[in-house]
Design an enzyme around this catalytic site. Structure first.
Site, short mmCIF file in Angstrom:
data_model
loop_
_atom_site.label_atom_id
_atom_site.label_comp_id
_atom_site.label_asym_id
_atom_site.label_seq_id
_atom_site.Cartn_x
_atom_site.Cartn_y
_atom_site.Cartn_z
N SER A 146 -3.70 -2.86 8.16
CA SER A 146 -2.66 -1.98 8.68
C SER A 146 -2.96 -0.55 8.26
O SER A 146 -3.59 -0.31 7.22
CB SER A 146 -1.28 -2.39 8.14
OG SER A 146 -0.30 -1.42 8.45
N TYR A 159 4.04 -4.58 0.94
CA TYR A 159 3.21 -4.80 2.14
C TYR A 159 2.05 -3.81 2.17
O TYR A 159 0.90 -4.19 2.41
CB TYR A 159 4.09 -4.64 3.38
CG TYR A 159 3.34 -4.74 4.69
CD1 TYR A 159 2.94 -5.98 5.19
CD2 TYR A 159 3.05 -3.60 5.43
CE1 TYR A 159 2.26 -6.07 6.40
CE2 TYR A 159 2.37 -3.69 6.64
CZ TYR A 159 1.99 -4.92 7.11
OH TYR A 159 1.31 -5.02 8.31
#
Length: 270
Positions: A146, A159
């Site tokens: 990501s 995350y």
């Protein structure tokens, strides 16, 4: 290094029951005519996808139900996928997130994020590299990371940290490979409009999210063309370059305001 040729080849996709994984599976079947091993926790969703793709795309699909927060399940998934020696590519897409104040993240939830996004990915990658990194074996592995791994996102601290690990791990391991016919790609999207970002806390961020079909198309392109790092979306790529010239604290401060506003809006609506 030649592009991957996916037609009639077996490709593993984790996290295939919804979102990006499900859409990649559809495009791999319909556009590239790849045979699929699809894995996730929800057997009903996987079996529905299997029936759909076998009927509409005319490919073979195997279902493996696995909770990848359990290390032994990750090991078993890879063992079953490579048992016949015909696995050609793998996309490790399964991942979980948490959007909120990190101090409110319960330990068991953090532990699940860590086991799914890091430990499971490493265990599967270890086994897949041992399988692929041999003379004469062609193939590719893609780790779905990501942009949050490049620029840490406040209110998604855990995350972001796991995705930073994924990026660093994948990039480093790429440079340890000895087989010139095998590649490791790190795919690093920004936000994508999926089930994972459908919650109320993401509502104010929906305008920033990439359509899942576009993200899946670019992900498969990155795998096939054996990219090293790939960020989908022209503006994401431009922003990724531009933000490297800005102080990290400044970027974090701006992102914090945007994400906190979205989080507060969701909490006010409860």
């Amino acid at each position: 290094m030649k592009n991957l040729q996916l037609n009639n080849k077996w490709v593993l996709v984790t996290g295939a029951s919804s979102g990006l994984g499900q859409e990649m599976a559809r495009q791999l079947a319909h556009v590239h005519k790849a045979n699929l091993i699809i894995a996730a926790r929800r057997a009903d969703k996987l079996n529905e996808l299997k029936a759909e793709l076998e009927q509409t795309a005319g490919v073979q699909v195997k279902v493996i139900v696995a909770d990848l927060s359990i290390p032994e399940a990750a090991d078993l998934l890879v063992a079953e996928s490579i048992a016949e020696g015909n696995l050609y590519a793998a996309i490790l897409n399964a991942g979980v997130t948490y959007f909120g104040r990190h101090t409110e993240l319960e330990w068991d939830k953090f532990d699940s994020i860590l086991k799914t996004n890091v430990i499971g990915v490493v265990r599967m990658t270890n086994a897949l590299v041992k399988y692929f990194d041999k003379p004469g074996r062609q193939g590719g592995l893609m780790l779905v990371s990501s942009m949050a791994g490049f620029f840490p996102v406040p209110y998604q601290a855990a995350y972001s940290a796991t995705k930073a690990f994924t990026t660093a791990f994948g990039n480093a391991l790429h440079n340890e490979l000895t087989n010139p016919d095998f590649s490791i790609t790190v795919f690093a999207p920004g936000g994508i409009a999926t089930e994972m970002t459908h919650g109320a806390e993401f509502e104010a961020l929906q305008g920033w999210l990439m359509p899942v079909k576009q993200a899946a198309k670019e992900a498969i392109h990155a795998l096939v063309t054996r990219k090293y790092n790939y960020v989908p979306g022209f503006f994401n790529r431009v922003g990724n370059v531009f933000m490297n010239f800005l102080p990290g604290k400044f970027i974090g401060s701006k992102m914090s305001k945007v994400y906190l506003r979205s989080l507060n809006k969701a909490q006010q609506g409860k």
